[in-house]
Scaffold this motif. Structure first.
Motif: not given
Length: 222
Positions: A9-22
């Motif tokens: 699960l941890l490996r599948s996650l990303r931070v600051w997805d451009a769809q939700v983060t500016e």
């Protein structure tokens, strides 16, 4: 109960997805001379950007033996006297602040890739001011305060339900009822750091430092 692979699960996650983060540009040379002004601007921008619960923050303390603790609390205000929050003086964090009146706060607003960290000594407000802070809040906040016994061991969920029901009734019948241990605390900042995330990992970190004669500023390596 479904089984999950935590590491997968941890490996599948990303931070600051451009769809939700500016990730907005931040030029520290244009920052105001005081941290409170910049905090107010960033807080307003987090609210406007739809950040859920932007007024929640991590509060870190240490007990009399120096053992650290951290929890999420709500910001009650920020002004020239400091950043304020409230709790029972008899709670675990209240006892820690009595033993070591120094703390750190951290705000995280992922919709903008921003953090704010505040650190400094903590003082408690006078009782009348603490009670005024409590009574300016919701009926639920008063009921929670009147339930009391925060951080004490609880025998059952049913015991909590009975105490909470009684506290809700008291709060509705007497909105001005005092909660003697409820205390408003103020953290007077010695340092305030503003972190703006950057997609290329060239994060901007600007730290304000109290000098006794005003504020100095310095950039920090990310």
């Amino acid at each position: 109960m479904a089984q999950h692979d935590l590491h997968e699960l941890l490996r599948s996650l990303r931070v600051w997805d451009a769809q939700v983060t500016e990730l907005r540009p931040f030029d520290p040379d244009t920052a105001p001379p005081t941290p409170l002004a910049l905090f107010t601007n960033w807080f307003a921008e987090a609210v406007a950007a739809g950040q859920p619960e932007p007024h929640t923050m991590s509060l870190a303390t240490a007990d009399e033996e120096g053992r650290p603790d951290v929890r999420i609390v709500m910001l009650h205000g920020a002004d020239a006297d400091g950043w304020s929050f409230a709790t029972h003086a008899t709670s675990r964090k209240g006892r820690a602040l009595s033993a070591r009146p120094y703390a750190a706060l951290a705000f995280y607003w992922p919709v903008l890739g921003r953090q704010v960290r505040v650190r400094g000594p903590v003082t408690s407000a006078p009782a009348e001011e603490s009670q005024a802070d409590l009574h300016a809040r919701s009926t639920g906040a008063l009921a929670a305060a009147l339930t009391g016994r925060q951080s004490e061991e609880l025998s059952s969920v049913e015991e909590l339900r009975r105490a909470s029901d009684a506290a809700w009734q008291r709060a509705r019948e007497n909105p001005a009822e005092p909660s003697p241990t409820w205390t408003l605390y103020r953290l007077r900042p010695e340092t305030v750091e503003f972190f703006q995330g950057n997609a290329e990992r060239r994060h901007v970190r600007l730290e304000y430092r109290s000098t006794g004669f005003g504020w100095s500023r310095a950039l920090l390596w990310p």
